[in-house]
Design an enzyme around this catalytic site. Structure first.
Site, mmCIF file in Angstrom:
data_model
loop_
_atom_site.group_PDB
_atom_site.id
_atom_site.type_symbol
_atom_site.label_atom_id
_atom_site.label_comp_id
_atom_site.label_asym_id
_atom_site.label_seq_id
_atom_site.Cartn_x
_atom_site.Cartn_y
_atom_site.Cartn_z
ATOM 1 N N GLU A 92 0.859 -1.186 0.000
ATOM 2 C CA GLU A 92 0.000 0.000 0.000
ATOM 3 C C GLU A 92 0.904 1.248 0.000
ATOM 4 O OE1 GLU A 92 -2.865 1.952 3.482
ATOM 5 O OE2 GLU A 92 -1.538 0.283 3.962
ATOM 6 N N TRP A 93 0.553 2.258 -0.774
ATOM 7 C CA TRP A 93 1.316 3.516 -0.796
ATOM 8 C C TRP A 93 0.870 4.396 0.368
ATOM 9 C CZ3 TRP A 93 5.478 5.657 -2.939
ATOM 10 C CH2 TRP A 93 5.641 7.036 -2.800
ATOM 11 N N LEU A 94 1.825 4.964 1.090
ATOM 12 C CA LEU A 94 1.485 5.878 2.191
ATOM 13 C C LEU A 94 2.155 7.224 1.939
ATOM 14 C CD1 LEU A 94 2.049 3.340 5.106
ATOM 15 C CD2 LEU A 94 -0.149 4.261 4.378
ATOM 16 N N ASP A 206 14.178 -3.940 13.536
ATOM 17 C CA ASP A 206 15.119 -3.121 12.738
ATOM 18 C C ASP A 206 14.676 -1.653 12.789
ATOM 19 O OD1 ASP A 206 17.177 -2.435 11.040
ATOM 20 O OD2 ASP A 206 16.230 -3.208 9.226
HETATM 21 N N1 LIG Z 1 4.408 1.948 1.811
HETATM 22 C C1 LIG Z 1 5.166 3.005 1.481
HETATM 23 N N2 LIG Z 1 4.624 4.075 0.866
HETATM 24 C C2 LIG Z 1 5.394 5.131 0.512
HETATM 25 N N3 LIG Z 1 6.724 5.212 0.737
HETATM 26 C C3 LIG Z 1 7.317 4.181 1.353
HETATM 27 C C4 LIG Z 1 6.580 3.025 1.768
HETATM 28 N N4 LIG Z 1 7.423 2.163 2.364
HETATM 29 C C5 LIG Z 1 8.622 2.740 2.353
HETATM 30 N N5 LIG Z 1 8.569 3.965 1.754
HETATM 31 C C6 LIG Z 1 9.708 4.898 1.570
HETATM 32 O O1 LIG Z 1 10.778 4.212 0.973
HETATM 33 C C7 LIG Z 1 11.932 4.206 1.828
HETATM 34 C C8 LIG Z 1 12.624 2.858 1.753
HETATM 35 O O2 LIG Z 1 11.745 1.850 2.208
HETATM 36 P P1 LIG Z 1 12.244 0.569 3.017
HETATM 37 O O3 LIG Z 1 12.932 1.015 4.274
HETATM 38 O O4 LIG Z 1 11.109 -0.355 3.191
HETATM 39 O O5 LIG Z 1 13.307 0.001 1.955
HETATM 40 P P2 LIG Z 1 14.509 -1.027 2.136
HETATM 41 O O6 LIG Z 1 15.397 -0.968 0.953
HETATM 42 O O7 LIG Z 1 13.933 -2.368 2.449
HETATM 43 O O8 LIG Z 1 15.239 -0.367 3.371
HETATM 44 P P3 LIG Z 1 16.323 -0.808 4.438
HETATM 45 O O9 LIG Z 1 17.573 -0.189 4.002
HETATM 46 O O10 LIG Z 1 15.796 -0.187 5.739
HETATM 47 O O11 LIG Z 1 16.344 -2.305 4.507
HETATM 48 C C9 LIG Z 1 11.396 4.529 3.223
HETATM 49 O O12 LIG Z 1 12.341 5.189 4.015
HETATM 50 C C10 LIG Z 1 10.184 5.417 2.908
HETATM 51 O O13 LIG Z 1 10.595 6.762 2.750
#
Ligand SMILES: Nc1ncnc2c1ncn2[C@@H]1O[C@H](COP(=O)(O)OP(=O)(O)OP(=O)(O)O)[C@@H](O)[C@H]1O
Length: 299
Positions: A92-94, A206
């Site tokens: 879901e987009w937030l 985490d």
């Molecule tokens: N559901 C969402 N809707 C909109 N933006 C999001 C959403 N989930 C994450 N983001 C944005 O994207 C960024 C990266 O997401 P996330 O931390 O899940 O990625 P990751 O590559 O798995 O990160 P990490 O380095 O913590 O493992 C978040 O910091 C946030 O700004």
């Protein structure tokens, strides 16, 4: 790949989704993030190599487990899988960006409420479920960053933390040429430090600043969990690792479930796990930080 992902979104949501626009979203270190827009809807997509699909499957289960506590908001998982040669996860987009003191108070209160939950211990292999036990682990392994995180159910917290957290990371670090001269002394010392017999709590696992955010409407959200059942203090320690959350967060947390005074003594040992993991993920810069932390713990 994008068409295949769009088709899967249409299938699981029951509403046609055709991608119109896609743009990269920065912020993550492990995966590539994108916003996918079409049919007046937006989704958040994470992409990695196909071999990482299990990491996304575990994230979906972690998000669902947190959602089931009905305590703190997480993005709703839509689907995950492999398209072409890439693993993908659709959420879901937030819309983030509405940070204020009340929101951070709520973040703290809601995290404490989540920590009060001890989920049932279940074995996915045997299909058994036993509720309310003070055991530590999870029903499957997941990842911390992209490092495997071992979650074998264990009755004793010290044993769990020594074997599956610090010990496992030290083992990987040795293979990468890490030099931690006081590692054995530290591991022998852990029991003395962690003798507080914590309640088994559902933890995010985490919780650095990049994984906690406030929506435009002011609602606190936690993202990208490495969920397991452990000592709640691991989450609070991690919030302090890279600069700390706003003070309101800690006030809110303590209102609902006050931290034990021994937490201050324990937080370095909990954060050592993440710093050795950073050594394993990002390289040698973290070796000296880990050794300084070990010195500090051993006094
Ligand atoms: N559901 C969402 N809707 C909109 N933006 C999001 C959403 N989930 C994450 N983001 C944005 O994207 C960024 C990266 O997401 P996330 O931390 O899940 O990625 P990751 O590559 O798995 O990160 P990490 O380095 O913590 O493992 C978040 O910091 C946030 O700004």
């Amino acid at each position: 790949m994008w068409t295949e992902i769009s088709n899967n979104i249409s299938k699981v949501t029951g509403e046609t989704f055709e991608i119109n626009t896609r743009r990269p979203v920065s912020g993550g270190c492990i995966n590539q993030g994108y916003a996918m827009i079409g049919n007046n809807r937006t989704y958040f997509i994470k992409i990695n190599q196909a071999s990482q699909v299990e990491m996304f499957e575990a994230e979906v289960l972690g998000l669902k487990q947190i959602f089931d506590t009905q305590t703190i908001r997480v993005p709703k998982p839509i689907c995950c899988g492999i398209a072409d040669d890439s693993a993908y996860l659709v959420l879901e987009w937030l819309e983030f960006g509405g940070s204020n003191t009340e929101s951070w108070l709520e973040m703290g209160r809601k995290l404490a409420a989540m920590h009060k939950v001890t989920p049932p211990t279940s074995s996915s292999l045997l299909g058994e479920t036993e509720g309310g036990q003070n055991r530590f682990g999870w029903h499957r392994n997941n990842t911390i960053g992209s490092t495997p995180q071992i979650n074998t159910w264990t009755d004793n917290w010290v044993e769990f933390f020594v074997e599956h957290r610090l010990g496992y990371q030290f083992q990987l670090a040795r293979r990468r040429g890490g030099y931690f001269p006081k590692q054995d002394k530290l591991l022998a010392f852990v029991a003395k430090f962690l003798n507080h017999q914590p309640k088994a709590s559902l933890v995010h696992g985490d919780l650095w600043g990049g994984n906690a955010a406030i929506t435009k409407l002011g609602e606190p959200v936690i993202l990208d969990p490495a969920t397991y059942v452990g000592d709640r203090e691991v989450d609070i320690a991690m919030t302090e690792l890279f600069g700390g959350f706003p003070g309101a967060f800690y006030r809110g947390y303590n209102e609902v479930w006050a931290l034990d005074s021994g937490y201050k003594k324990r937080k370095t040992i909990y954060n050592l796990y993440h710093i050795i993991n950073h050594f394993n993920l990002f390289g040698s810069g973290y070796e000296s930080q880990a050794n300084r932390m070990i010195e500090e713990i051993l006094g």
